[in-house]
Scaffold this active site. Structure first.
Site, short mmCIF file in Angstrom:
data_model
loop_
_atom_site.label_atom_id
_atom_site.label_comp_id
_atom_site.label_asym_id
_atom_site.label_seq_id
_atom_site.Cartn_x
_atom_site.Cartn_y
_atom_site.Cartn_z
CB CYS A 187 -5.82 -16.64 17.53
SG CYS A 187 -4.30 -15.69 17.77
NE ARG A 211 -2.69 -0.84 3.52
CZ ARG A 211 -2.64 -1.93 4.27
NH1 ARG A 211 -3.01 -3.12 3.79
NH2 ARG A 211 -2.20 -1.88 5.52
#
Lengths: 556, 556
Positions: A48, A27
């Site tokens: 996770c 970006r």
């Protein structure tokens, strides 16, 4: 960087920190060549979330693939190469040696900037049998698939999880959800060893209430295999044995620093790759982020490893920008904020526990309060215990721990935010939190803890720890007789029972010259009693958290 | 204070601020004479819980009595006198004139310190009919009983709530729960007028989805009574009429300052009793707290009224200590943090809205993000829209608003905490929040909003407001064709549709010299597209919150 030639940014490791670095770099710079090298088959997966797929709370495996290599190529023009392992760094010539591709050949890739996000690897206990097919660690999707395949088998009935840290507890919860008789083994004398012992106890109780067999203070000494080479029994250090169909090891991780060490990069005191505020290593063209890197830890100011997804993502983002543009904001200090759910219990913490502060020699005090997560008169209020640890003289918040049900994460996040600003307990008294009956209380648990801490600093009230030795003390239990009969205060044979509302009339029954401890159910009535006695000249302390924390019971 | 004689502390008003002052004063000083005067029959009741008793979520009325007079007498030795109204203050002789007791006689009570916590009274619209038995405001338990008695009647089928502030929304929700066909009338063009309009819109949609008839931008001009004197029809300013069995007025409150004004105490610019940092009025022996007092408001630094329970409780506690001991911590600035639930929607805010900042002439910018309240791959993630308002040059956080479901209160509390420390959006990027899949995301909505704000400050990305006029702009919608077909971007007839993943190849279809707006579903792909276009020389802005916020739809 050469102004005419766009930079080549090579990133080693494509999960949390690495993927964040790669996408932010893109970006920032459309023209950079950005090469993401990952030794495993997957990038940017939800590490996770792995236990929850095994437990089938996340039924669809694809949900765990946050971003596929194809997605990253398409959207971010990243040159993603999975099953490509970086085996050495040639800092002199600014290139990395890579093994991968169809024939697993070895080749070199040049870099202008190199970002190391190699993560960490599970530690295996130094015992025989960890190589068995049904002894597993959980770190990536392959591990997940292997564990899930075993759990899915009808003949799998029992499991042993070794290590009662976050991943251990999440695995236990999910294995129980899958119907397995599950045992949890922890070398320390408590679950969640990062918490102070009394704060971990409600979680242990919740585990046992859900049928988990807890083995604390015991290590695994042997894994007994059957004739097919499968482990069928776990032998503990006290000689006890647990028959099992599956063993999941979650005793900790070791940072993957070999690449950095071999390249002569500086390793910090905590064993992670040393970094500066821009996540640059001792070689300014090489960054390190994620579980293998060191961060500045707010409560101590020291640089240390913090193996958590949040800092990894934020550090990756900053390193990606810095690598792509030459500048970024510095990486903020991290507080080590974390949360875990175990059945109906949630435990969260930030910063230092009291025990860790003591170990580091930081002059710390702590207060513990027990309060409801929203207005008590509104239905569904759940109890939480909140412990606030602060610097004795300055009142600077050093850490907090909370255990309970709903709203535990919110209180820890509020305190972690105050810590980001080096806030004191006095400042914490003034935080203006949202309140409506379904969400909180006009005096939030955070305020109650901060009030108690300030009372202590100001000499208005003194506290003793929930596990204090009461020998020789005049112990006054200010609950009602009915309450005391139901749950007598633990560890104190000689208690004077005077309900707080009668205390003023019955002062004559007490010895004003004997050091005195007052206690109630949670500490609120004890506070009132302590103030009454103090003003009558008593040397008095209030038992922090009252009988709830001392007896480690849930009153509701 | 006379060292030999304990002080007499008189407190006017016995609910949130007054009760907190009285109990803290007692804890600070066992010997003080503390007289709590309350004109109503109840003290220390749960005023924020009243709607929920009417709605029978709190079935037991006694739950609302947080502390009875008898309890306060017993535990805190307070001289509690309900149905005692203070009618004047004689500052010269330090005494208050009181009317009360069995024969409602008038008498004087001396004080050393006087704490005014008289609260506020509901404003009635200047129209006929507000005296009818079925036209009510909700401020205390008597009001609650009267409204509930009407709702309990079988023939009560319909209700009109006037005023779409917090109490109005809570009443609407509870009346619907009780099965009443409920209408909500609001003079402003939006519900929750403290919020920016687009942030209030999802709440309005949720109300309508639950069958509430919304009448915005219209006032009540007339209440039509039947022959028994009961209001049966509400006439609005546009001439429309609503038949009703019950009218609840929640159009605002007026601080009860008459006592203070008559006594010559200074009144502040916001119309509340002027106070200093210790809640002392212009007479140092008289304090004021609660809805009638002024506080220092963090985002503007001005002193103003903040009619919220949290500040009232905290200010009461400090004033009680100061009155009893002569010293206390200063009252911290308040941020005006608040939260309200309306069916499945939760809206919360802190500090200044963008509209308020504009009105005050504060140079402010804002960003709006749409994100899930916890990891998207974990089941049950709910969308929230979070708007962050900050000072243009310094980045100091001025306020935030969030609307969504679960977790809205947490994000606002985190931002309110940062505001307590005069935090900037840059500092907010670094807050270390707890993360596990059931609780949050590694990049939390708070981070995403802070990142976006910093991108704007750093010139990395520009945003336009969700309601921006797109006339003359090259509007590029970077969603997929299927998404665009389902929900075309509102208010823009001439949109170039180029999915973000094709943007690099299709740059030639765009005019690099025309000011350009990119939009996607929530702003994330728009961010990527804006960065691509900016690096190709476009003057480009990203539509804040994408089509979700502009179209005011829920994408999920």
């Amino acid at each position: 960087m050469n102004a005419t030639k766009p930079p080549t940014i090579v990133i080693v490791g494509g999960v949390a920190g690495g993927a964040s670095a790669a996408t932010r770099a893109r970006r920032m710079n459309e023209n950079a060549q950005i090469i993401l090298l990952e030794k495993d088959p997957d990038v940017s997966f939800a590490n996770c979330g792995l236990p929850y797929h095994i437990g089938e709370e996340i039924p669809n495996r694809d949900s765990l693939l946050v971003a596929t290599p194809e997605f990253l190529r398409r959207r971010f023009r990243l040159d993603v190469r999975t099953r490509h392992e970086v085996i050495s760094i040639d800092r002199e010539r600014k290139r990395v040696e890579v093994r991968g591709g169809e024939n697993a050949e070895t080749f070199w890739i040049d870099y202008d900037k190199l970002i190391l996000a190699p993560g960490a690897s599970p530690v295996l206990p130094p015992i025989e049998g960890t190589d068995a097919d049904n002894v597993l660690t959980l770190r990536n999707l392959s591990d997940t698939d292997r564990i899930k395949a075993i759990v899915d088998r009808e003949q799998t009935r029992t499991a042993v999880v070794v290590g009662a840290g976050y991943i251990g507890l999440e695995m236990v919860e999910q294995l129980v959800h899958r119907g397995l008789k599950t045992s949890l083994v922890e070398l320390q004398s408590q679950v969640l060893p990062l918490l102070d012992p009394e704060m971990a106890e409600p979680v242990a109780q919740e585990l046992e209430a859900n049928g988990v067999a807890l083995f604390r203070g015991r290590g695994v000494t042997r894994l007994v295999k059957d004739s097919q080479g499968r482990v069928t029994e776990v032998v503990l250090s006290d000689g006890s044995t647990i028959a099992t169909d599956l063993v999941v090891l979650g005793i900790g991780v070791r940072p993957n620093t070999k690449l950095a060490v071999d390249a002569g990069l500086e390793i910090g005191a905590s064993g992670g790759i040393a970094t500066n505020d821009f996540m640059q290593t001792s070689d300014a063209d090489i960054y390190a982020v994620g579980d293998a890197a060191e961060y500045r830890f707010g409560p101590s100011g020291q640089r240390m490893r913090v193996a958590l997804a949040g800092p990894a993502n934020r550090a990756g983002r900053l390193a990606g920008q810095h690598a792509a543009t030459g500048h970024s904001d510095p990486m903020p200090e991290v507080q080590g904020t974390s949360v875990v759910r175990a059945f109906g219990a949630t435990a969260a913490m930030t910063g230092l526990s009291r025990a860790t502060a003591n170990r580091l020699g930081v002059p710390a005090r702590s207060v513990t309060i027990v309060a409801k997560h929203h207005a008590g008169y509104y239905p569904g209020a759940q109890m939480m215990t909140l412990k606030l640890v602060y610097q004795s003289e300055t009142g600077t918040i050093l850490g907090a721990q909370a255990v309970g049900g709903a709203g535990v994460d919110k209180r820890i996040d509020v305190i972690a935010t105050a810590m980001q600003f080096k806030g004191t307990v006095r400042q914490l008294c003034g935080v203006d939190l949202s309140y409506a009956p379904p969400f909180g209380s006009a005096k939030d648990p955070v305020h109650m803890a901060a009030f108690a801490a300030c009372n202590e600093i100001d000499g208005i009230e003194s506290f003793c720890d929930s596990d204090a030795d009461l020998t020789g003390k005049q112990v006054v239990d200010v609950r009602t007789p009915a309450e005391i009969e139901r749950i007598p205060l633990a560890g104190s044979s000689d208690v004077v029972a005077i309900a707080v509302d009668e205390l003023r009339e019955r002062l004559g029954e007490l010895n004003a010259r004997q050091p005195t401890v007052v206690s109630c159910a949670v500490g609120v009535r004890g506070h009132i009693a302590a103030r009454i006695l103090k003003q009558h000249g008593f040397d008095v302390v209030n038992l922090s958290g009252g009988a709830t924390v001392r007896n480690r019971v849930s009153f509701d």
